[in-house]
Design an enzyme around this catalytic site. Structure first.
Site, PDB file in Angstrom:
ATOM      1  N   GLU A 197     -41.549 -14.757  23.711  1.00 31.53           N
ATOM      2  CA  GLU A 197     -42.652 -15.404  24.442  1.00 31.53           C
ATOM      3  C   GLU A 197     -42.688 -14.925  25.890  1.00 31.53           C
ATOM      4  O   GLU A 197     -43.758 -14.738  26.475  1.00 31.53           O
ATOM      5  CB  GLU A 197     -42.486 -16.922  24.390  1.00 31.53           C
ATOM      6  N   HIS A 198     -41.520 -14.732  26.481  1.00 31.83           N
ATOM      7  CA  HIS A 198     -41.438 -14.221  27.852  1.00 31.83           C
ATOM      8  C   HIS A 198     -41.697 -12.725  27.909  1.00 31.83           C
ATOM      9  O   HIS A 198     -42.452 -12.241  28.751  1.00 31.83           O
ATOM     10  CB  HIS A 198     -40.047 -14.509  28.429  1.00 31.83           C
TER      11      HIS A 198
ATOM     12  N   HIS B 276     -38.205 -17.489  21.440  1.00 33.92           N
ATOM     13  CA  HIS B 276     -38.619 -17.895  22.786  1.00 33.92           C
ATOM     14  C   HIS B 276     -38.476 -16.735  23.769  1.00 33.92           C
ATOM     15  O   HIS B 276     -39.283 -16.591  24.694  1.00 33.92           O
ATOM     16  CB  HIS B 276     -37.775 -19.085  23.235  1.00 33.92           C
TER      17      HIS B 276
ATOM     18  N   GLU C  54     -34.426 -21.752  33.048  1.00 34.07           N
ATOM     19  CA  GLU C  54     -35.335 -22.691  32.388  1.00 34.07           C
ATOM     20  C   GLU C  54     -34.557 -23.722  31.574  1.00 34.07           C
ATOM     21  O   GLU C  54     -34.851 -24.924  31.604  1.00 34.07           O
ATOM     22  CB  GLU C  54     -36.292 -21.922  31.485  1.00 34.07           C
TER      23      GLU C  54
END
Length: 446
Positions: A78-79, A75, A155
């Site tokens: 992904e950023h 993840h 997040e």
């Protein structure tokens, strides 16, 4: 040579591993698949009449693939892949998409990751240039790693403040086991995100992002040969393998053996106005031939306003605003569940209704009217979904990275129509025989 789907044709997307091309017509759309040097797979669908296109870079890697010390890296990437390459910084990437009026995003799951964009047809080359550069040549700048670490922790905190998200994660833990690859959250935890180093993320990136794991899917206004030429240039320029003998990396389903999920109950105390209740058990894998039976089962049980759960729990008794049934398939296992959000005082009654409707289906099956209604509902969803280039691109990408099977719309509809009431009852009985879990997020009094 171009092939037209026969009435009962099944196209295997793993065909052509020797470099030969898949080339066929599906309901007027032209689908082509090529394997480039290095093992890169390119699959496109030219759809007449569209003025837009959606493109995606897919990798069959997700959070379940993270090694010890790498938790949260998938993840994190992904950023970070939006944050800069040797030729573009984060601002330039964002501005490039704004200039062409495109939409871009990424998604990480437990088994695959995708980076995608939707643009006007004539902007496909530019969008491909940006996304391929991001995917193959990210620099993972240490400053950006530090910045995004804070963003990801925020997040996760936002998700932790949402009792629905908390219940969803608790359900995964209950079915698959705390700390197991499928039981842990996709984004990691605040502790793992804070702990993972830039070097660990870089190592994860280098181990999992490569020519043989890259799948490029494009649907809409697309020239297959031009896409292949552009991708091949980018891959070589990035220093990725262009070995003509390199085959695509094996799919997860070709590597794993079936696992036995761990199922238990979990309660999470939260001072909420509403209790979030999940009831479920182990399900079936993504490649299981009972997938259409599962779709019919979840639709009849809790897939819309005419479903059993909606009618019994909401319409007749007014005990919940939201209630539904669902399944989550993975390569080697899966989860089946039912959900309802209700007043804390009504948890016991709602639990009995969820279980009661499920067990009634397992014991008595479904009637022909329910069968026809669910079939019509699913047919409509399939056909309407195919009108959008992003949905078509997602179908191509998921087929390639998950099962290796790409089926025509007509053949999928035939598989749906072939599901019988007996098929659904047998599957319901199988699910009902599995160890069952109950997950509740709400006030401690319950």
């Amino acid at each position: 040579m171009t092939t037209t789907f026969s009435e009962n044709c099944l196209i295997n997307a793993s065909a052509g591993t020797d470099g030969t091309e898949l080339n066929l017509i599906d309901d007027g759309a032209h689908i082509r698949r090529s394997i480039l040097p290095g093992g890169v797979r390119v699959i496109t669908e030219h759809v007449p009449g569209l003025r837009s296109a959606s493109l995606g870079m897919w990798f069959g890697v997700g959070s379940r693939d993270e090694l010890a010390g790498h938790e949260g890296s998938t993840h994190f990437l992904e950023h970070l892949l939006f944050k800069g390459t040797p030729t573009r910084d984060a601002r330039e990437i964002a501005r490039a998409f704004d200039f062409i009026g495109g939409e871009s995003n990424a998604a990480t799951s437990k088994e695959h990751t995708s980076y995608y964009a939707r643009v006007q047809g004539h902007d496909v080359p530019q969008a491909l240039d940006i996304v391929t550069d991001m995917v193959t040549s990210s620099v993972l700048d240490p400053h950006e790693v530090a910045t995004e670490r804070g963003v990801i922790v925020a997040e996760l905190a936002e998700s932790a403040d949402d009792p629905g998200d908390v219940a969803h994660e608790a359900f995964a833990r209950a079915v698959f086991g705390t700390g197991t690859p499928l039981g842990r959250p996709v984004g990691g935890t605040p502790a793992t995100v804070q702990a993972v180093s830039r070097d660990a993320i870089w190592e994860h990136y280098k181990q999992t992002y490569a020519s043989d794991s890259l799948v490029v899917a494009v649907a809409g206004v697309v020239d297959h040969d031009a896409v292949c030429e552009q991708i091949a240039r980018h891959v070589e320029r990035a220093g990725w393998s262009v070995d003509p003998d390199q085959a695509p990396r094996a799919r997860r389903s070709e590597l794993l053996s079936a696992t036995v999920p761990v199922v238990h109950d979990e309660f999470v105390a939260r001072e909420t106005e509403q209790a979030h209740l999940y009831v479920g058990c182990a399900g079936i894998p993504s490649g299981d031939e009972r997938r259409w039976s599962m779709s019919m089962l979840t639709t009849i049980l809790g897939g819309g306003m005419s479903s059993r759960l909606f009618q019994e729990i909401r319409e007749k008794r007014g005990l919940a605003y939201s209630t539904y049934a669902f399944d989550v398939p993975y390569a080697d296992s899966g989860a089946f569940g039912m959900y309802a959000g209700c007043a804390p005082k009504d948890v016991s009654a709602v639990y009995d209704l969820l279980v009661g409707e499920f067990e009634r289906m397992a014991a008595d099956g479904v009637d022909e009217e329910e069968l026809a209604r669910a079939r019509g509902q699913l047919r409509g969803a399939m056909v309407l979904g195919s009108e959008d280039s992003l949905s078509r691109m997602g179908r191509l990408g998921r087929a390639e990275v998950i099962t290796g099977r790409l089926r025509s719309m007509d053949y999928n509809l035939e598989l749906l129509d072939a599901v019988t009431a007996e098929d659904i009852q047998q599957l319901a009985a199988f699910l009902a025989s599995q160890p069952r879990c109950r997950v509740l997020v709400g006030p401690e009094a319950n």
